[in-house]
Scaffold this motif. Structure first.
Motif: not given
Length: 259
Positions: A199-202, A233-236, A251-255
């Protein structure tokens, strides 16, 4: 013997493919016409170049038979072809060696054909040796190509986070390239039917950027879409194929912040 005839014999000599009679004719012509030596040198150098750097390999089964069959089936040309090639008027149709005429042109054309075919075979051997490396270059994943583009850019940036289990994730991005790539090491596999989603978190808005899987904890994943300044940049972990709603369901595992 004219210069064209000599050139055909020179090709055969470079391949050590002349008969004893043609070899004598070739050497005699070379002695009588030293100005033709350049042709001899060119063919010899070409033959050496074809072989240079090519490791000896066992020829494929049947290659000799296939080569000879190809030569046998290839039209060799006749008197009409010889006349049109040289621009000279047609001569008698049935000259014999006793008349003092030169050896039949088809025999010399065979040496030129053999030289061309041998060159093709040598080229194919060289291609075969480098085929794996070439295939690797032509079929590199888009994520690897993008990562190289980013790393080559003057404004390339990266940020790394370490997870609680010791895994690491590094985001690489470039504003001029407009791409971002995530590289992971030690990231655990997800359960069957699940996948990692990028994901892009904008600001407050998550924007889906593709899914990826890991191989032995490692992954190089190109985020789909164009990254903008300030995006995180996030990862779920989502169901296989990604979130059906287009929004994160876990919930994201990486941010990784990029600003």
């Amino acid at each position: 013997m004219n210069e064209k005839d000599f050139a055909e014999l020179a090709a055969g000599a470079a391949l050590h493919a002349l008969s004893a009679d043609d070899e004598r004719r070739y050497r005699r012509a070379l002695a009588e016409h030293p100005e033709w030596a350049a042709q001899d040198d060119t063919d010899a150098q070409t033959g050496a170049l074809l072989a240079d750097g090519v490791a000896p390999v066992a020829p494929p089964a049947g290659i000799r038979a296939a080569l000879l069959a190809q030569i046998a089936q290839t039209p060799q040309g006749g008197a009409a072809e010889s006349s049109s090639d040289s621009g000279e008027p047609d001569g008698p149709a049935d000259e014999s060696p006793a008349s003092g005429a030169a050896a039949p042109a088809p025999a010399r054309r065979w040496t030129r054909l053999a030289f061309a075919l041998a060159a093709c075979l040598a080229l194919l051997v060289g291609i075969g040796i480098g085929a794996v490396a070439l295939n690797d270059q032509l079929n590199r994943p888009a994520s690897v190509v993008a990562l190289q583009e980013i790393e080559s850019a003057g404004d390339a940036q990266k940020a790394t986070v370490e997870l609680d289990d010791g895994a690491t994730a590094t985001a690489h991005w470039s504003g001029s390239v407009g791409k971002a790539v995530l590289v992971t090491d030690g990231l655990p596999e997800v359960a069957d039917g699940k996948t990692y989603e990028l994901w892009f978190v904008r600001g407050e808005d998550p924007i889906a950027a593709g899914v990826f899987d890991v191989d032995d904890g490692e992954a190089t994943a190109l985020l789909e879409g164009e990254m903008q300044a300030g995006d995180a940049i996030a990862v779920t972990v989502e169901q296989e194929g990604g979130s059906p709603s287009g929004l994160p369901t876990t919930d994201p595992v990486i941010v990784i912040p990029t600003a």
